[in-house]
Design an enzyme around this catalytic site. Structure first.
Site, mmCIF file in Angstrom:
data_model
loop_
_atom_site.group_PDB
_atom_site.id
_atom_site.type_symbol
_atom_site.label_atom_id
_atom_site.label_comp_id
_atom_site.label_asym_id
_atom_site.label_seq_id
_atom_site.Cartn_x
_atom_site.Cartn_y
_atom_site.Cartn_z
ATOM 1 N N GLY A 32 -24.363 -17.762 1.575
ATOM 2 C CA GLY A 32 -23.479 -18.810 1.042
ATOM 3 C C GLY A 32 -23.917 -20.190 1.489
ATOM 4 N N GLY A 33 -24.807 -20.216 2.489
ATOM 5 C CA GLY A 33 -25.374 -21.493 2.925
ATOM 6 C C GLY A 33 -24.362 -22.363 3.636
ATOM 7 N N LYS A 44 -12.683 -28.647 1.958
ATOM 8 C CA LYS A 44 -11.626 -28.678 0.938
ATOM 9 C C LYS A 44 -10.432 -27.816 1.343
ATOM 10 C CE LYS A 44 -14.156 -31.113 -0.162
ATOM 11 N NZ LYS A 44 -15.517 -31.558 0.109
ATOM 12 N N GLY A 107 -37.369 -17.895 7.293
ATOM 13 C CA GLY A 107 -38.587 -17.810 6.487
ATOM 14 C C GLY A 107 -39.545 -18.949 6.788
ATOM 15 N N GLU A 195 -17.465 -48.597 9.171
ATOM 16 C CA GLU A 195 -18.523 -48.645 8.160
ATOM 17 C C GLU A 195 -19.397 -49.878 8.400
ATOM 18 O OE1 GLU A 195 -19.798 -46.801 5.491
ATOM 19 O OE2 GLU A 195 -21.146 -48.525 5.431
ATOM 20 N N HIS A 432 -0.971 -33.842 -24.029
ATOM 21 C CA HIS A 432 0.048 -34.771 -23.521
ATOM 22 C C HIS A 432 1.145 -33.995 -22.810
ATOM 23 C CE1 HIS A 432 2.864 -38.115 -23.443
ATOM 24 N NE2 HIS A 432 3.794 -37.299 -23.921
HETATM 25 C C1 LIG Z 1 -19.002 -31.724 5.375
HETATM 26 C C2 LIG Z 1 -19.663 -31.642 4.031
HETATM 27 C C3 LIG Z 1 -18.878 -31.544 2.895
HETATM 28 C C4 LIG Z 1 -19.470 -31.441 1.648
HETATM 29 N N1 LIG Z 1 -18.672 -31.349 0.546
HETATM 30 C C5 LIG Z 1 -19.238 -31.235 -0.678
HETATM 31 C C6 LIG Z 1 -18.442 -31.097 -1.835
HETATM 32 O O1 LIG Z 1 -17.215 -31.114 -1.780
HETATM 33 N N2 LIG Z 1 -19.048 -30.947 -3.027
HETATM 34 C C7 LIG Z 1 -20.407 -30.937 -3.133
HETATM 35 O O2 LIG Z 1 -20.915 -30.801 -4.256
HETATM 36 N N3 LIG Z 1 -21.204 -31.067 -2.054
HETATM 37 C C8 LIG Z 1 -20.656 -31.218 -0.835
HETATM 38 N N4 LIG Z 1 -21.457 -31.319 0.267
HETATM 39 C C9 LIG Z 1 -22.915 -31.236 0.087
HETATM 40 C C10 LIG Z 1 -23.325 -29.759 -0.066
HETATM 41 O O3 LIG Z 1 -22.886 -29.041 1.061
HETATM 42 C C11 LIG Z 1 -24.818 -29.629 -0.218
HETATM 43 O O4 LIG Z 1 -25.281 -30.487 -1.237
HETATM 44 C C12 LIG Z 1 -25.196 -28.189 -0.553
HETATM 45 O O5 LIG Z 1 -24.794 -27.317 0.463
HETATM 46 C C13 LIG Z 1 -26.701 -28.063 -0.774
HETATM 47 O O6 LIG Z 1 -26.973 -26.738 -1.123
HETATM 48 P P1 LIG Z 1 -28.375 -26.082 -0.789
HETATM 49 O O7 LIG Z 1 -28.378 -24.777 -1.493
HETATM 50 O O8 LIG Z 1 -29.465 -27.048 -1.074
HETATM 51 O O9 LIG Z 1 -28.395 -25.861 0.801
HETATM 52 P P2 LIG Z 1 -27.380 -25.350 1.913
HETATM 53 O O10 LIG Z 1 -26.015 -25.141 1.427
HETATM 54 O O11 LIG Z 1 -27.587 -26.291 3.048
HETATM 55 O O12 LIG Z 1 -27.950 -23.930 2.292
HETATM 56 C C14 LIG Z 1 -29.231 -23.801 2.856
HETATM 57 C C15 LIG Z 1 -29.324 -22.478 3.570
HETATM 58 O O13 LIG Z 1 -30.692 -22.288 3.936
HETATM 59 C C16 LIG Z 1 -30.715 -21.640 5.209
HETATM 60 N N5 LIG Z 1 -32.012 -21.898 5.833
HETATM 61 C C17 LIG Z 1 -32.500 -23.068 6.326
HETATM 62 N N6 LIG Z 1 -33.775 -22.899 6.754
HETATM 63 C C18 LIG Z 1 -34.077 -21.592 6.521
HETATM 64 C C19 LIG Z 1 -35.242 -20.827 6.711
HETATM 65 N N7 LIG Z 1 -36.365 -21.357 7.201
HETATM 66 N N8 LIG Z 1 -35.213 -19.514 6.369
HETATM 67 C C20 LIG Z 1 -34.088 -18.962 5.829
HETATM 68 N N9 LIG Z 1 -32.958 -19.649 5.617
HETATM 69 C C21 LIG Z 1 -32.967 -20.957 5.952
HETATM 70 C C22 LIG Z 1 -29.560 -22.281 5.957
HETATM 71 O O14 LIG Z 1 -29.142 -21.423 7.019
HETATM 72 C C23 LIG Z 1 -28.522 -22.414 4.859
HETATM 73 O O15 LIG Z 1 -27.678 -21.284 4.847
HETATM 74 C C24 LIG Z 1 -20.892 -31.441 1.530
HETATM 75 C C25 LIG Z 1 -21.687 -31.550 2.681
HETATM 76 C C26 LIG Z 1 -21.083 -31.662 3.910
HETATM 77 C C27 LIG Z 1 -21.956 -31.767 5.131
#
Ligand SMILES: Cc1cc2nc3c(=O)[nH]c(=O)nc-3n(C[C@H](O)[C@H](O)[C@H](O)COP(=O)(O)OP(=O)(O)OC[C@H]3O[C@@H](n4cnc5c(N)ncnc54)[C@H](O)[C@@H]3O)c2cc1C
Length: 453
Positions: A32-33, A44, A107, A195, A432
């Protein structure tokens, strides 16, 4: 093989499987990242509690008598964890259903399609026969000279605090910073929002920033713009720092000033994957990197760092890798939603951007009070601002502040994506009484025939 299982990586994996590719996804942490586990979703979940509390506090205006609402912060955090578990469990189930192999470990590219995966001290090597998609996301950047430690925390940690803080300061009034400030202020913390630039939400249209600042101050947030935070010292139960020479002390200092691509240890050099000066991986419109057979998506590449952008890029990269025709993402048409109170949402150009790009600009604003929904649902302070181009009626940008703005913005994005302009939006029949009528009325205003207002 996809590296990283955030909204970029897991969506890419499912699409790859749909296209008949045998797919594996490597994840160093939790499926789920960051989006699902630490960022968008937990943020949220906590913001929703602040929204409900705010509604409860204004319930008497609606004729509902409730006692004084009280926050049980342990319960708030339990629910946050539960929401995460529900959604990450859902992603895990989708990966299983689509026969995606999940490999736990870190990776690292070894060149020529090879990837080493390290987990608990042991390593295995796997080989991607067709494509590698890098989706490792981003990590928080500290304030220069001030590492994250103890009471100086990043935005992810800010949503998982052990108890409701009495005092909290947030450095950076961009999307993440104002979400944190607006949530904790409404939950009862004393919040200072700092800011460096001259207004809150500096990436937004100036009219939106003005209304946002007014609302934040009404929530009791001490908003300070054009200031510099220095001399940060993290103590056992508080953090001390100075703001333009004034000494302040709070329980937590949240740094929300930006993020950088998570490429450390990814072996980009071994694979010939180039980055630009800002550390982002260089890609073309199909998300191909400079190394044949390697794509990169999401927070690793240019454009706004947003979950839905990462997902769309995952789909484009996989379709390209599978040899399908695909559409490049229109970066200007990615909606940006900020879930503070009031909600803020944007797509396309601000008025200042449109003027700077040389358009013959029409800028119109319609308050929510112009339509029935404003009075019915109790938000007469919201506003829709549309930026148009006079000659051809192009819809250059939309900016909404107020209830449900984060949903409403999609109307503007959809019309733009279907190559409509404000004259077309003005003539689409809207339900509406809904706030969406304010978007329609703003389009009518741009076309010169505002009905309500
Ligand atoms: C507090 C906060 C709130 C946010 N709220 C929003 C929102 O409301 N709406 C929105 O659109 N965006 C929001 N964002 C931005 C959003 O979280 C990111 O844009 C999004 O997570 C990016 O997705 P991604 O798939 O690129 O990476 P990520 O979600 O960062 O996932 C990357 C994954 O890769 C894994 N990983 C890293 N290196 C390696 C490796 N070498 N080998 C294997 N796995 C690895 C990590 O463990 C992670 O699980 C928010 C960000 C933050 C910090």
């Amino acid at each position: 093989v996809i590296v990283g299982s955030g909204p970029g990586g897991y969506v890419a994996a499912i699409r790859a499987s749909q296209l008949g590719l045998r797919t594996a996804i490597i994840e160093a942490d939790r499926v789920g990242g960051r989006c699902l586990n630490y960022a968008c979703i937990p943020a949220k979940a906590v913001l929703h509690v602040a929204d409900v509390l705010q509604s409860t506090e204004s319930a008497t205006e609606l004729g509902i008598t409730v006692g004084k609402a009280k926050i049980d912060f342990n319960k708030v955090q339990e629910r946050r964890a539960q929401v995460i578990t529900t959604l990450t469990g859902g992603v895990g189930a989708l990966l299983t259903k689509n026969k995606v192999e999940v490999i736990n470990g870190r990776g690292r590219l070894e060149g020529e399609g090879r990837i080493s995966v390290e987990s608990d001290g042991s390593a295995q090597e796997i080989r991607a026969l067709k494509a590698i998609i890098l989706a490792t996301g981003s990590i928080a950047k500290p304030l220069p000279g001030t590492p994250f430690e103890d009471r100086v925390i990043d935005t992810e940690k800010a949503w998982a605090l052990p108890e409701l803080p009495t005092t909290l300061a947030v450095v950076g009034a961009g999307a993440s910073g104002v979400e944190i400030a607006s949530a904790y202020a409404r939950l009862g913390s004393k919040v200072t929002l700092l800011e460096g630039l001259d207004r809150v939400t500096p990436a937004e249209d100036t009219d939106i920033s003005r209304l946002a600042e007014r609302a934040f101050k009404k929530q009791g947030i001490d908003v300070r713009c054009g200031v510099k935070v220095e001399d940060v010292r993290s103590l056992e139960r508080s953090v001390k720092f100075s703001v333009d020479g004034e000494a302040l002390e709070v329980e937590w200092l949240v740094v929300a000033t930006g993020r950088g691509a998570d490429t450390k240890g990814l072996g980009l050099d071994a694979a010939g994957v180039q980055t630009s000066d800002d550390g982002l991986i260089s890609v073309d419109a199909s998300l191909r990197t400079t190394s044949a057979g390697v794509w990169a998506i999401g927070d690793l590449v240019r454009g706004p760092a947003l979950a839905h952008k990462a997902s769309d890029e995952g789909i484009i990269a996989v379709e390209d890798a599978a040899g399908h025709d695909t559409h490049a993402l229109d970066i200007d048409n990615i909606p940006r939603a900020t879930f503070c109170s009031p909600n803020i949402a944007t797509v396309g150009l601000t008025e200042a951007d449109a003027i700077a790009r040389g358009f013959d600009v029409i800028a119109v604003s319609v308050p929510f009070s112009a339509v029935g929904a404003g009075a019915v649902y109790g938000d007469r302070t919201g506003m829709v601002k549309l930026i148009g181009e006079r000659r051809y009626g192009a819809l250059l940008g939309g900016h909404i502040i107020g209830s449900r703005a984060t949903d409403l913005i999609q109307q503007v994005a959809d019309v733009r994506a279907l190559e409509g302009g404000f004259p077309e939006l003005a003539r689409i029949c809207h339900g509406h009484p809904t706030f969406s009528e304010a978007v329609m009325e703003a389009a009518r205003a741009a076309d010169g025939w505002l009905i309500h207002g």
